[in-house]
Design an enzyme around this catalytic site. Sequence first.
Site, PDB file in Angstrom:
ATOM      1  N   ARG A 112       0.006  -1.190  -0.241  1.00  0.00           N
ATOM      2  CA  ARG A 112       0.134  -0.234   0.038  1.00  0.00           C
ATOM      3  C   ARG A 112       0.616   0.965  -0.259  1.00  0.00           C
ATOM      4  NH1 ARG A 112      -3.427  -2.571   3.343  1.00  0.00           N
ATOM      5  NH2 ARG A 112      -5.317  -3.825   1.670  1.00  0.00           N
ATOM      6  N   LYS A 134       4.042  11.928 -11.063  1.00  0.00           N
ATOM      7  CA  LYS A 134       3.522  10.904 -11.624  1.00  0.00           C
ATOM      8  C   LYS A 134       4.370   9.911 -12.189  1.00  0.00           C
ATOM      9  CE  LYS A 134       1.431  14.541 -15.375  1.00  0.00           C
ATOM     10  NZ  LYS A 134       1.513  14.503 -15.870  1.00  0.00           N
ATOM     11  N   GLU A 176      13.109  19.729 -23.689  1.00  0.00           N
ATOM     12  CA  GLU A 176      12.313  19.560 -22.553  1.00  0.00           C
ATOM     13  C   GLU A 176      12.565  21.395 -21.656  1.00  0.00           C
ATOM     14  OE1 GLU A 176       9.191  18.079 -21.856  1.00  0.00           O
ATOM     15  OE2 GLU A 176       9.517  15.568 -22.514  1.00  0.00           O
ATOM     16  N   LYS A 214       9.354  23.969 -12.411  1.00  0.00           N
ATOM     17  CA  LYS A 214       8.718  21.823 -12.759  1.00  0.00           C
ATOM     18  C   LYS A 214       8.109  21.765 -10.698  1.00  0.00           C
ATOM     19  CE  LYS A 214       7.450  17.898 -14.292  1.00  0.00           C
ATOM     20  NZ  LYS A 214       7.475  17.058 -14.210  1.00  0.00           N
ATOM     21  N   GLU A 224      -2.314  18.021 -11.506  1.00  0.00           N
ATOM     22  CA  GLU A 224      -2.956  18.242 -13.346  1.00  0.00           C
ATOM     23  C   GLU A 224      -4.190  19.052 -13.169  1.00  0.00           C
ATOM     24  OE1 GLU A 224      -0.742  16.327 -16.665  1.00  0.00           O
ATOM     25  OE2 GLU A 224      -2.361  16.917 -17.643  1.00  0.00           O
ATOM     26  N   ARG A 228      -1.019  22.746 -14.714  1.00  0.00           N
ATOM     27  CA  ARG A 228       0.468  21.791 -14.056  1.00  0.00           C
ATOM     28  C   ARG A 228       0.224  21.247 -16.137  1.00  0.00           C
ATOM     29  NH1 ARG A 228       2.233  16.685 -10.886  1.00  0.00           N
ATOM     30  NH2 ARG A 228       3.794  15.836 -12.349  1.00  0.00           N
ATOM     31  N   ASN A 232       2.796  19.630 -20.291  1.00  0.00           N
ATOM     32  CA  ASN A 232       2.444  19.530 -21.542  1.00  0.00           C
ATOM     33  C   ASN A 232       2.736  19.938 -23.353  1.00  0.00           C
ATOM     34  OD1 ASN A 232       1.778  17.309 -19.791  1.00  0.00           O
ATOM     35  ND2 ASN A 232      -0.371  17.641 -19.706  1.00  0.00           N
ATOM     36  N   HIS A 235       3.040  17.880 -26.486  1.00  0.00           N
ATOM     37  CA  HIS A 235       2.956  17.006 -26.541  1.00  0.00           C
ATOM     38  C   HIS A 235       1.737  16.262 -26.712  1.00  0.00           C
ATOM     39  CE1 HIS A 235       5.859  17.206 -23.394  1.00  0.00           C
ATOM     40  NE2 HIS A 235       6.402  16.402 -23.017  1.00  0.00           N
ATOM     41  N   HIS A 239       2.432  13.399 -29.108  1.00  0.00           N
ATOM     42  CA  HIS A 239       2.134  11.697 -28.897  1.00  0.00           C
ATOM     43  C   HIS A 239       0.945  11.096 -30.049  1.00  0.00           C
ATOM     44  CE1 HIS A 239       1.249  12.703 -24.377  1.00  0.00           C
ATOM     45  NE2 HIS A 239       2.856  12.284 -24.244  1.00  0.00           N
ATOM     46  N   HIS A 252      11.373  10.596 -27.349  1.00  0.00           N
ATOM     47  CA  HIS A 252       9.702  11.295 -26.860  1.00  0.00           C
ATOM     48  C   HIS A 252      10.082  13.036 -26.785  1.00  0.00           C
ATOM     49  CE1 HIS A 252       6.930  12.661 -25.006  1.00  0.00           C
ATOM     50  NE2 HIS A 252       7.320  13.360 -23.593  1.00  0.00           N
TER      51      HIS A 252
END
Length: 348
Positions: A112, A134, A176, A214, A224, A228, A232, A235, A239, A252
Amino acid sequence: MKIDVIFTQTTSQDYSVYIDELTQLTLNTKVLIVTNTTVQKLHLQTLLTALKTNECFVVALPDGESYKNFETLSQILEACFEHRLDRKSLLIAFGGGVIGDMTGFAASIYQRGINFIQVPTTLLSQVDASVGGKTGINNAYGKNLIGSFWQPQAVYCETTFLKTLPPREFSAGVAEIIKMAVTFDKDFFQWLETHDLSVDENLKMAIAKSIETKARVVSMDEREEGIRAVLNYGHTFAHVIENQTKYTTYLHGEAVAIGMVMANKLACKLGLLSLEEAKRIQTLLERYALPTAYAIPCVEAFYDAFFLDKKSAHAKIKFILAKGIGGHLISDNVPKELVLESLKEIHV
Ligand code: NAD
Ligand code: GLY
């Protein structure tokens, strides 16, 4: 150097990101280092030399995005059980974003949830992936669709690890960095235009600046729900490109570079960005040999693929757009015709 992540809205534990501070790390607990075979060969000994623990084990996973899946996650969990890790034990993610995301996810579900520390070894993971909690894995439906928000206890970025990075991986990380500057920090962007990141001290400065940005964004919006999403930028387009090229043509960060150029075309059409500003961004990306064009096989199909993005809520596409250099706008009501027009223009 130390940068703090202090949560203002959520109750996750605050933590610090250390840059070039990993001379000795004492952890009074049982530790499992999760790495891959590439990083193990290159740098594991350096990490082991710096560590003082009660007991330390290592699991070295196969290298590659294609291993960011349930099977490899099971391998990490299996190692946790095999070495009898308990709720006070700690995982260390030692590698790039793939290792960081998977280890964080394993830490979030083992018994957990146990603590983990990030020791990122790629530029991309130092400036972006290791900070913000994340975590996740990929499956047949797409990238990072299974995961959790689980913050690390600390992050240690050592610039010396970056010396062995292949040039393309280095540039993918620079994409980035440029992303952070374009959307949040005009002065940093101007600084990037005049400083060469192959110089050690400049690189360290750029890493620190990116992590500061960041950390600030994540502190305000861990889950997000708002700002936040600006991280992206590029992105949404990236993607689709990655998916259409089956994750084999572009790294990426490279796809993000093309995505930023695409987003900028749209921002210019909307009057948010001048042509001159868009050109400056493209020139900076190209200075690091990042790709800035992509032959879209079918513009309509490209548009339709936006709806597969998990960030497109309620069948609306959320575009992250640069508002001048150093500013941003999140919009989910850009007219389809305008998007198609921009895509046609970028079609090479
Ligand atoms: P990666 O982890 O695949 O690393 C790239 C390559 O570099 C790998 O082959 C790796 O073994 C190798 N490598 C790592 N460190 C090295 C070193 N010091 N010297 C030489 N080679 C080294 O890729 P990445 O670009 O670091 O991360 C991409 C992943 O990060 C993706 O899965 C993406 O989804 C994820 N990501 C997550 C976040 C987040 O916020 N969690 C943000 C951005 C990206
Ligand atoms: N890389 C985007 C984020 O962490 O939100």
